[in-house]
Design an enzyme around this catalytic site. Structure first.
Site, PDB file in Angstrom:
ATOM      1  N   GLU A 109       8.456 -59.397 -55.359  1.00 46.14           N
ATOM      2  CA  GLU A 109       9.793 -59.782 -55.815  1.00 46.14           C
ATOM      3  C   GLU A 109       9.673 -60.806 -56.950  1.00 46.14           C
ATOM      4  O   GLU A 109       9.007 -61.833 -56.787  1.00 46.14           O
ATOM      5  CB  GLU A 109      10.580 -60.385 -54.639  1.00 46.14           C
ATOM      6  CG  GLU A 109      10.855 -59.356 -53.547  1.00 46.14           C
ATOM      7  CD  GLU A 109      11.112 -59.968 -52.169  1.00 46.14           C
ATOM      8  OE1 GLU A 109      11.288 -61.204 -52.071  1.00 46.14           O
ATOM      9  OE2 GLU A 109      11.122 -59.208 -51.186  1.00 46.14           O
ATOM     10  N   GLU A 135      10.372 -56.667 -48.068  1.00 48.09           N
ATOM     11  CA  GLU A 135       8.962 -57.017 -47.856  1.00 48.09           C
ATOM     12  C   GLU A 135       8.204 -55.902 -47.142  1.00 48.09           C
ATOM     13  O   GLU A 135       7.036 -55.645 -47.429  1.00 48.09           O
ATOM     14  CB  GLU A 135       8.860 -58.338 -47.075  1.00 48.09           C
ATOM     15  CG  GLU A 135       9.354 -59.556 -47.853  1.00 48.09           C
ATOM     16  CD  GLU A 135      10.878 -59.659 -47.921  1.00 48.09           C
ATOM     17  OE1 GLU A 135      11.568 -58.929 -47.179  1.00 48.09           O
ATOM     18  OE2 GLU A 135      11.384 -60.479 -48.721  1.00 48.09           O
ATOM     19  N   GLN A 175       7.222 -63.529 -51.395  1.00 43.66           N
ATOM     20  CA  GLN A 175       7.694 -64.731 -52.089  1.00 43.66           C
ATOM     21  C   GLN A 175       7.543 -66.020 -51.273  1.00 43.66           C
ATOM     22  O   GLN A 175       7.191 -67.063 -51.819  1.00 43.66           O
ATOM     23  CB  GLN A 175       9.149 -64.509 -52.483  1.00 43.66           C
ATOM     24  CG  GLN A 175       9.609 -65.403 -53.582  1.00 43.66           C
ATOM     25  CD  GLN A 175      10.885 -64.852 -54.200  1.00 43.66           C
ATOM     26  OE1 GLN A 175      11.956 -64.956 -53.616  1.00 43.66           O
ATOM     27  NE2 GLN A 175      10.763 -64.271 -55.373  1.00 43.66           N
ATOM     28  N   PHE A 176       7.818 -65.950 -50.009  1.00 45.40           N
ATOM     29  CA  PHE A 176       7.560 -67.056 -49.081  1.00 45.40           C
ATOM     30  C   PHE A 176       6.955 -66.445 -47.811  1.00 45.40           C
ATOM     31  O   PHE A 176       7.384 -65.367 -47.393  1.00 45.40           O
ATOM     32  CB  PHE A 176       8.865 -67.779 -48.696  1.00 45.40           C
ATOM     33  CG  PHE A 176       9.409 -68.676 -49.776  1.00 45.40           C
ATOM     34  CD1 PHE A 176       9.083 -70.032 -49.818  1.00 45.40           C
ATOM     35  CD2 PHE A 176      10.236 -68.163 -50.763  1.00 45.40           C
ATOM     36  CE1 PHE A 176       9.583 -70.854 -50.820  1.00 45.40           C
ATOM     37  CE2 PHE A 176      10.736 -68.987 -51.770  1.00 45.40           C
ATOM     38  CZ  PHE A 176      10.418 -70.333 -51.804  1.00 45.40           C
ATOM     39  N   ALA A 177       6.003 -67.154 -47.208  1.00 44.93           N
ATOM     40  CA  ALA A 177       5.402 -66.644 -45.965  1.00 44.93           C
ATOM     41  C   ALA A 177       6.478 -66.400 -44.925  1.00 44.93           C
ATOM     42  O   ALA A 177       6.356 -65.505 -44.082  1.00 44.93           O
ATOM     43  CB  ALA A 177       4.360 -67.620 -45.435  1.00 44.93           C
ATOM     44  N   ASP A 178       7.536 -67.172 -45.013  1.00 39.54           N
ATOM     45  CA  ASP A 178       8.662 -67.020 -44.075  1.00 39.54           C
ATOM     46  C   ASP A 178       9.330 -65.650 -44.190  1.00 39.54           C
ATOM     47  O   ASP A 178      10.086 -65.254 -43.311  1.00 39.54           O
ATOM     48  CB  ASP A 178       9.717 -68.084 -44.367  1.00 39.54           C
ATOM     49  CG  ASP A 178       9.111 -69.460 -44.577  1.00 39.54           C
ATOM     50  OD1 ASP A 178       9.333 -70.339 -43.752  1.00 39.54           O
ATOM     51  OD2 ASP A 178       8.394 -69.646 -45.593  1.00 39.54           O
ATOM     52  N   TYR A 179       9.093 -64.950 -45.295  1.00 42.12           N
ATOM     53  CA  TYR A 179       9.738 -63.642 -45.510  1.00 42.12           C
ATOM     54  C   TYR A 179       8.834 -62.478 -45.103  1.00 42.12           C
ATOM     55  O   TYR A 179       9.172 -61.323 -45.325  1.00 42.12           O
ATOM     56  CB  TYR A 179      10.085 -63.433 -46.994  1.00 42.12           C
ATOM     57  CG  TYR A 179      10.973 -64.451 -47.644  1.00 42.12           C
ATOM     58  CD1 TYR A 179      11.643 -65.418 -46.905  1.00 42.12           C
ATOM     59  CD2 TYR A 179      11.171 -64.425 -49.024  1.00 42.12           C
ATOM     60  CE1 TYR A 179      12.467 -66.343 -47.523  1.00 42.12           C
ATOM     61  CE2 TYR A 179      11.990 -65.348 -49.648  1.00 42.12           C
ATOM     62  CZ  TYR A 179      12.633 -66.308 -48.898  1.00 42.12           C
ATOM     63  OH  TYR A 179      13.437 -67.212 -49.520  1.00 42.12           O
ATOM     64  N   ILE A 180       7.692 -62.786 -44.554  1.00 42.92           N
ATOM     65  CA  ILE A 180       6.702 -61.724 -44.346  1.00 42.92           C
ATOM     66  C   ILE A 180       7.018 -60.846 -43.137  1.00 42.92           C
ATOM     67  O   ILE A 180       6.567 -59.713 -43.038  1.00 42.92           O
ATOM     68  CB  ILE A 180       5.274 -62.321 -44.228  1.00 42.92           C
ATOM     69  CG1 ILE A 180       4.218 -61.279 -44.643  1.00 42.92           C
ATOM     70  CG2 ILE A 180       5.002 -62.866 -42.833  1.00 42.92           C
ATOM     71  CD1 ILE A 180       2.840 -61.868 -44.889  1.00 42.92           C
ATOM     72  N   PRO A 232       9.530 -58.931 -42.065  1.00 46.89           N
ATOM     73  CA  PRO A 232       9.951 -57.525 -42.180  1.00 46.89           C
ATOM     74  C   PRO A 232       8.786 -56.576 -42.480  1.00 46.89           C
ATOM     75  O   PRO A 232       8.892 -55.384 -42.246  1.00 46.89           O
ATOM     76  CB  PRO A 232      10.950 -57.541 -43.353  1.00 46.89           C
ATOM     77  CG  PRO A 232      11.433 -58.943 -43.415  1.00 46.89           C
ATOM     78  CD  PRO A 232      10.246 -59.789 -43.000  1.00 46.89           C
ATOM     79  N   HIS A 255      11.681 -71.707 -45.487  1.00 44.66           N
ATOM     80  CA  HIS A 255      10.808 -71.812 -46.671  1.00 44.66           C
ATOM     81  C   HIS A 255       9.669 -72.799 -46.424  1.00 44.66           C
ATOM     82  O   HIS A 255       9.154 -73.407 -47.345  1.00 44.66           O
ATOM     83  CB  HIS A 255      11.602 -72.271 -47.906  1.00 44.66           C
ATOM     84  CG  HIS A 255      12.752 -71.382 -48.249  1.00 44.66           C
ATOM     85  ND1 HIS A 255      13.953 -71.435 -47.600  1.00 44.66           N
ATOM     86  CD2 HIS A 255      12.869 -70.397 -49.170  1.00 44.66           C
ATOM     87  CE1 HIS A 255      14.780 -70.537 -48.112  1.00 44.66           C
ATOM     88  NE2 HIS A 255      14.149 -69.889 -49.058  1.00 44.66           N
TER      89      HIS A 255
END
Lengths: 411, 338
Positions: free
Chosen positions: B29, B60, B82-87, B89, B129
């Site tokens: 992204e 993701e 973009q952030f590990a927090d988004y991984i 999905p 984040h």
């Protein structure tokens, strides 16, 4: 309309004890759906996702613009592959019931899809199958005995005993590995196709999911990426009416055909009679040509019926009428192709019986051969030490230590 | 040699390997035209084109899923989350597909995907984040988990990761992208310019995977840590006056066991520090490993300093973050025991 909201729980048209009812299936007569050129504007063919491309009519004749005009010989070969797939399934089902393999999944009633698409794709194209594509593995060159050895997890198992039965793969046949997590292969197919386009090659990818798995996030990721990058990929949805016990309504199939899933993203959808080998072949060639010439993805919904249980782990009489398949309006793909050939004068009951006998012998011989590489109860057995291989490209220290620990207990 | 911060070092790694290998592609992204929200891919699309530095839809799972397919088709994808927090999905694609493909096909089909993702707190990112989910990934066989603590290692480890035939989850502690952070948020920000590990060769080099680094030798105790807390631990040790041997794990899995255990067998005392939550955290694995190999040489119980077992709270970031005081208190506890 009501004055308040309501929760809709989908219900199939018939449950055990009910009379089968397929009135919900919208059908088009054979030959009724037009065949557009592959460079057609996507918005001009929305109707293909709601119609039903059919070539074989009720009199067993091949009709209409999608008729691929096969030579008789080609159709005889196709029939042979369908029959082989069915006989292979029958035998493996029996073997599972005898407790000689742990699990099996038949493709009864859906064989024509694998064979027709096998015929339509090229060897260099990459297939990302689901668990009812055994015909495709066979058609693309996997040997019966190798598929059997996988199911046996024996010394000749391509997976070295790491996957449950039916989760085959073949690098040589460009057949990806089957996953038990449904729909995960769909984005892989799109990524593979994107790579093909990035590299400037004209190989395309194809993938298959059931109607039930279209609810998975991976399905939606895949169609989005396919649409965004116009990936050269064919995304097949095998609508066999049933997931396990939930019918296609639980994947959202009640109000719109699955073929229409991509319309909002600009992906053309074609709904095809999945039990008509000629129709499946024709739409696949159309989609493949389009993909190969930069036209992007196509979604194909194959309307078919799961003739057997979902797997050896469920009893379909517990959730659907026993005689539902007999009432399925699109019939049996094997019989339809056979009757077509007979009606054209290119096949006979006698030839059919002889071929069946020959194929049964082939399957039996393959089973005998497979057992030589080991069964669940008799060796040779896979070396358990190999279970620590292939976790990584090179085996790290902690796995070597665990291998030694495991082997020490084996002595 | 050039002075680089971690962002420049990561960009340099990508630049160098993409020059070398045309099969390397970047997908994520905002990574293309814009160059990434942290600028790690800035300029790469202009240099390598839109077919090699690809802006992706906000999905993701789709990024990781398609990257796997690209890898199967001979490319070497570097996916950015973009952030590990988004991984999350894409978690199933990592666990069930990426990590297992080689194993389940007995080596016939593989996909050498590297997933880069910024992790950790200290940037007022709140609970979506700031996370450090490395322990979730170290639990999965078939992938390697890497987290550098400085620009030099970041570049060398990233090149090794991308060139590795194994799938890699490459965590980038974003609090130290621009400079080493000693855990004191009130102090003026420090840049990498004055740090020896901010000296980064412009060309190709590698730092090997699977090797921990002894950041500071010492005799009193061993501090095992990684990422941002390497710098916090150094400051905390100074605060206490103890002579700590500080080890930067760098590759979390597979773990360089002997570097860790040799050190603890020498010092007899061990503190483990990470920013991730404590319960079932990566530190538990480290503590168990140390116990197993060093029990008879231990002079004190192994101490763990970690993030509290809460989500990362936006307003109480510095109470949550395992800063100098908490690590210093842990050091004193380890030193006073026994």
């Amino acid at each position: 309309m009501s004055t308040r909201s309501r929760l809709h729980i989908p219900h199939p048209s018939a449950r055990p004890g009910d009379t089968p009812d397929f009135s919900y299936l919208e059908l088009s007569p054979a030959g009724a759906v037009d065949k557009p050129p592959i460079d057609v504007r996507v918005r001009d063919i929305d109707h293909l996702s709601h119609g039903l491309v059919r070539v074989l009519d009720d009199e067993h004749k091949a009709v209409g613009p999608w008729n691929p005009n096969f030579e008789a010989r080609e159709l005889q070969v196709a029939l042979r592959w369908i029959m082989l797939t069915r006989i292979f399934d029958e035998r493996m089902q029996q073997i599972q019931r005898q407790g000689r393999i742990s699990f099996y999944i038949q493709s009864l009633g859906e064989e024509a899809i694998s064979i027709a698409q096998g015929m339509a794709l090229r060897p260099g194209d990459m297939c990302f199958p689901h668990y009812r594509n055994q015909g495709l593995y066979l058609y693309r060159g996997c040997k019966l005995v190798d598929l059997m050895c996988q199911c046996l997890s024996n010394t000749r198992d391509m997976c070295k005993g790491r996957q449950m039965p039916i989760m085959y793969h073949s690098k040589d046949a460009n057949m990806f590995s089957i996953s038990g997590n449904l729909g995960t292969q769909y984005p892989h197919a799109v990524g593979w196709a994107m790579a093909s386009a990035i590299k400037g090659e004209d190989h395309i990818a194809a993938s298959w999911v059931g109607d039930g798995s279209t609810a998975e996030a991976d399905f939606h990721h895949a169609v989005t990426f396919a649409a965004v990058y116009q990936a050269p990929v064919i995304l097949n949805i095998i609508n066999n009416q049933w997931a396990i016990s939930t019918f296609q309504g639980f994947a959202g199939g009640e109000r719109r055909p699955f073929a229409a899933r991509g319309l909002g993203l600009g992906i053309p959808g074609i709904r095809v009679d999945g039990n008509d080998l000629l129709a499946v072949y024709a739409v696949t060639v159309w989609a493949a040509d389009r993909a190969r010439r930069g036209g992007g993805p196509t979604i194909i919904e194959h309307v078919t019926y799961r003739g057997a249980a979902h797997s050896t782990s469920d009893d379909p009489t517990k959730y659907r009428p026993k005689d539902e398949w007999d009432a399925f309006p699109l019939g049996d793909p094997l019989l339809r192709l056979k009757n077509h050939l007979i009606s054209e004068g290119h096949w006979s009951e006698k030839q059919h019986a002889a071929l069946e006998k020959e194929l049964r012998a082939d399957v039996l011989n393959a089973w005998k051969e497979a057992q030589k590489s080991g069964t669940m109860t008799e060796g040779p057995y896979l070396d358990p030490a190999t279970m620590f291989d292939d976790v990584y490209a090179e085996t790290p220290e902690h796995l070597e230590i665990q291998r030694k620990q495991m082997l020490a207990l084996e002595d | 040699m050039a002075q680089m911060n971690m962002i420049q070092a990561i960009r340099s790694a990508l630049d160098v390997v993409m020059d070398k290998d045309p099969n390397i592609v970047i997908l994520g992204e905002d990574v293309g035209y814009f160059g990434g929200v942290f600028r790690c891919t800035d300029g790469l699309q202009r240099k390598f084109g839109e077919h090699r530095v690809i802006d992706a839809p906000i999905a993701e799972g789709g990024i990781i899923g398609t990257a796997i397919g690209m890898g199967v088709n001979g490319l070497r994808p570097v996916a950015e989350i973009q952030f590990a927090d988004y991984i999350y999905p894409g978690f199933d694609q990592v666990v069930s597909e990426l990590a297992r493909l080689r194993y389940r096909t007995a080596g016939d089909l593989t996909s050498p995907v590297t997933i880069r993702t910024p992790c950790g707190g200290g940037i007022r990112g709140g609970q979506t984040h700031s996370q450090s989910p490395e322990g979730i990934f170290t639990h999965i066989s078939g992938i390697k988990t890497v987290m550098p603590s400085n620009p030099y290692d970041a570049k060398g480890l990233l090149i090794s990761s991308i060139e590795s035939d194994d799938p890699i989850i490459f965590f980038e502690p974003k609090r130290i992208y621009n400079g080493p952070f000693d855990g004191d948020p009130d102090k003026a920000a420090v840049s990498w310019a004055s740090h020896p590990k901010g000296e980064v060769p412009g060309g190709y080099y590698t730092v090997p995977l699977g090797k921990a680094d002894i950041v500071e030798p010492g005799d009193d105790l061993t501090i095992i840590t990684y990422g941002t807390l390497v710098h916090v631990a150094q400051a905390a040790a100074k605060l206490t006056g103890f002579d700590a041997e500080i080890i930067d794990v760098r590759t979390l899995a597979p773990l360089d066991v002997s570097t860790l255990t040799d050190s603890v067998n020498k010092t007899g005392r061990c503190l483990i520090a990470h920013e991730a939550t404590r319960f079932s955290g990566y530190g538990a694995e480290l503590a168990a490993t140390i116990q197993e190999h060093c029990f008879w040489n231990l002079e004190a119980p192994i101490e763990r300093v970690a993030g509290w077992d809460t989500p990362y709270p936006h307003a109480f970031e510095w109470q949550y973050f395992p800063g100098q005081k908490r690590i210093a208190a842990g050091i004193r506890k380890v030193m006073e025991a026994g």
